[in-house]
Design a protein around this motif. Structure first.
Motif, PDB file in Angstrom:
ATOM      1  N   GLU A 148       0.830  -1.207   0.000  1.00 37.10           N
ATOM      2  CA  GLU A 148       0.000   0.000   0.000  1.00 37.10           C
ATOM      3  C   GLU A 148       0.863   1.256   0.000  1.00 37.10           C
ATOM      4  O   GLU A 148       0.536   2.244  -0.646  1.00 37.10           O
ATOM      5  CB  GLU A 148      -0.965  -0.014   1.185  1.00 37.10           C
ATOM      6  N   ASP A 149       1.994   1.195   0.720  1.00 35.11           N
ATOM      7  CA  ASP A 149       2.920   2.333   0.745  1.00 35.11           C
ATOM      8  C   ASP A 149       3.486   2.620  -0.646  1.00 35.11           C
ATOM      9  O   ASP A 149       3.904   3.739  -0.937  1.00 35.11           O
ATOM     10  CB  ASP A 149       4.074   2.081   1.727  1.00 35.11           C
ATOM     11  N   LEU A 150       3.522   1.597  -1.492  1.00 29.18           N
ATOM     12  CA  LEU A 150       4.035   1.765  -2.860  1.00 29.18           C
ATOM     13  C   LEU A 150       2.941   2.209  -3.825  1.00 29.18           C
ATOM     14  O   LEU A 150       3.190   2.435  -5.008  1.00 29.18           O
ATOM     15  CB  LEU A 150       4.632   0.442  -3.361  1.00 29.18           C
ATOM     16  N   GLY A 151       1.708   2.305  -3.307  1.00 30.54           N
ATOM     17  CA  GLY A 151       0.602   2.780  -4.145  1.00 30.54           C
ATOM     18  C   GLY A 151      -0.283   1.683  -4.712  1.00 30.54           C
ATOM     19  O   GLY A 151      -1.112   1.949  -5.583  1.00 30.54           O
ATOM     20  N   TYR A 152      -0.097   0.440  -4.234  1.00 29.01           N
ATOM     21  CA  TYR A 152      -0.946  -0.660  -4.721  1.00 29.01           C
ATOM     22  C   TYR A 152      -2.031  -0.965  -3.688  1.00 29.01           C
ATOM     23  O   TYR A 152      -1.717  -1.423  -2.589  1.00 29.01           O
ATOM     24  CB  TYR A 152      -0.107  -1.926  -4.966  1.00 29.01           C
ATOM     25  N   PRO A 153      -3.302  -0.725  -4.013  1.00 25.65           N
ATOM     26  CA  PRO A 153      -4.378  -1.017  -3.055  1.00 25.65           C
ATOM     27  C   PRO A 153      -4.395  -2.506  -2.701  1.00 25.65           C
ATOM     28  O   PRO A 153      -4.209  -3.361  -3.576  1.00 25.65           O
ATOM     29  CB  PRO A 153      -5.655  -0.627  -3.812  1.00 25.65           C
ATOM     30  N   CYS A 154      -4.571  -2.809  -1.415  1.00 23.94           N
ATOM     31  CA  CYS A 154      -4.586  -4.196  -0.941  1.00 23.94           C
ATOM     32  C   CYS A 154      -5.881  -4.460  -0.173  1.00 23.94           C
ATOM     33  O   CYS A 154      -6.359  -3.594   0.562  1.00 23.94           O
ATOM     34  CB  CYS A 154      -3.405  -4.465  -0.003  1.00 23.94           C
ATOM     35  N   TYR A 155      -6.393  -5.666  -0.350  1.00 25.97           N
ATOM     36  CA  TYR A 155      -7.625  -6.066   0.338  1.00 25.97           C
ATOM     37  C   TYR A 155      -7.430  -7.470   0.889  1.00 25.97           C
ATOM     38  O   TYR A 155      -6.774  -8.306   0.257  1.00 25.97           O
ATOM     39  CB  TYR A 155      -8.819  -6.047  -0.639  1.00 25.97           C
ATOM     40  N   ALA A 156      -7.995  -7.732   2.062  1.00 20.95           N
ATOM     41  CA  ALA A 156      -7.941  -9.062   2.665  1.00 20.95           C
ATOM     42  C   ALA A 156      -9.346  -9.641   2.680  1.00 20.95           C
ATOM     43  O   ALA A 156     -10.292  -8.975   3.110  1.00 20.95           O
ATOM     44  CB  ALA A 156      -7.380  -8.979   4.082  1.00 20.95           C
ATOM     45  N   VAL A 157      -9.489 -10.884   2.179  1.00 18.83           N
ATOM     46  CA  VAL A 157     -10.812 -11.503   2.091  1.00 18.83           C
ATOM     47  C   VAL A 157     -10.735 -12.976   2.478  1.00 18.83           C
ATOM     48  O   VAL A 157      -9.651 -13.575   2.511  1.00 18.83           O
ATOM     49  CB  VAL A 157     -11.390 -11.412   0.647  1.00 18.83           C
TER      50      VAL A 157
END
Length: 306
Positions: A148-157
């Protein structure tokens, strides 16, 4: 007729025509793609011109429209051959797991580099939340923070238990999205949770290798009932980088791209040069060592299974 390729099974393609009918099509004998040498000259997501065989419902594709973008990888067995996984995308999602089977940071980074190189926004979905212990959740938070710090949205499912699936639906709405990942990460389970109508086959994890068995055998575009299209792809074991010159590679690591003008030499490779801002950032902990390891691995064209 102009049509959209919605399924590829090797030599046959399913094309959605302007009349909303899906036609089985093959490629015209002397078919040319614009300078792209790949095992599949036409990919799911491509727009094509096709015509029906006289008196039949079978079509022949005779022209490929220029692509907005695509995701490409080296073929597994034919090192010089490449395979286009999907074309004309609004975004690409990589489904990963930290458990059973764990997705390596090297594999994640190769996917992100490929997406960066072709200008495709990339997101990470961490699946199998139901398998995490307290300690595992802490590790997951670290992984997500890194990307996320690199700009890639992350989601946990948890695709299995339907946890956070509404968030995924919101991400997919009204967009053409490629969904990829190792075999066994629960990609088909996730697609089924998002679109129960898809009813994709799901597989067990192989006991002896902890690798998933392939359940999706070809790429297919699925219409989303809430708007948008999803391209489901076969699980990939490895992701060979294609058409990226070594001197360009750092451009596709956002954290390195930000430092490019600070190196002593304008053609710095960020390997052992004096006055290299990237090496200094790695030493000072501003660039994650795993990301730098991925950079070196790709630069040296090393085995891409990890």
């Amino acid at each position: 007729m102009r049509g959209l390729v919605t399924k590829s099974t090797g030599s046959w393609y399913q094309v959605l025509g302007p009349d909303n009918v899906r036609y089985e099509c093959r490629i015209k004998g002397k078919f040319r793609t614009h300078g792209i040498k790949s095992t599949n000259p036409v990919a799911v997501g491509d727009w094509v011109e096709f015509e029906l065989e006289p008196g039949q419902q079978i079509g022949v594709i005779n022209e490929l429209e220029p692509r907005k973008n695509y995701i490409i990888r080296k073929s597994v067995n034919l090192s010089k051959q490449t395979q286009i996984i999907g074309a004309n995308l609004d975004q690409a999602i990589l489904v990963v797991t930290l458990a059973s089977p764990a997705t390596s940071t090297g594999f994640i980074d190769r996917f992100l580099v490929t997406a960066e190189a072709y200008g495709i926004p990339a997101l990470l979905i961490f699946n199998k939340l139901d398998l995490f212990s307290e300690e595992g959740l802490e590790l997951l938070a670290e992984f997500m923070a890194l990307y996320e710090d690199l700009g890639y949205p992350c989601y946990a499912v948890s695709a299995l238990e339907g946890e956070h699936i509404e968030e995924v639906r919101a991400l997919l709405k009204d967009k053409t999205t490629l969904v990829s990942g190792h075999s066994g990460v629960g990609k088909s389970t996730l697609v089924n949770a998002v679109v129960p109508e898809a009813d994709l086959k799901t597989g067990e994890i192989s006991d002896w290798s902890d690798k998933g068995k392939h359940t999706t055998t070809f790429a297919e575009m699925i219409d989303l009932p809430f708007g948008g299209k999803l391209i489901d792809t076969p699980g990939i074991r490895e992701l060979g980088i294609v058409d990226i010159e070594p001197q360009e590679l750092s451009h596709f690591f956002p954290e390195m791209r930000a430092l490019m003008n600070q190196c002593k030499f304008h053609n710095c490779r960020h390997i052992n040069e004096p006055g290299c801002a990237v090496l200094q950032a790695v030493e000072e902990g501003e660039i994650e060592p795993s990301r730098y390891d991925s950079y070196i691995s790709i630069y040296n064209n090393e085995n891409n299974r990890n």
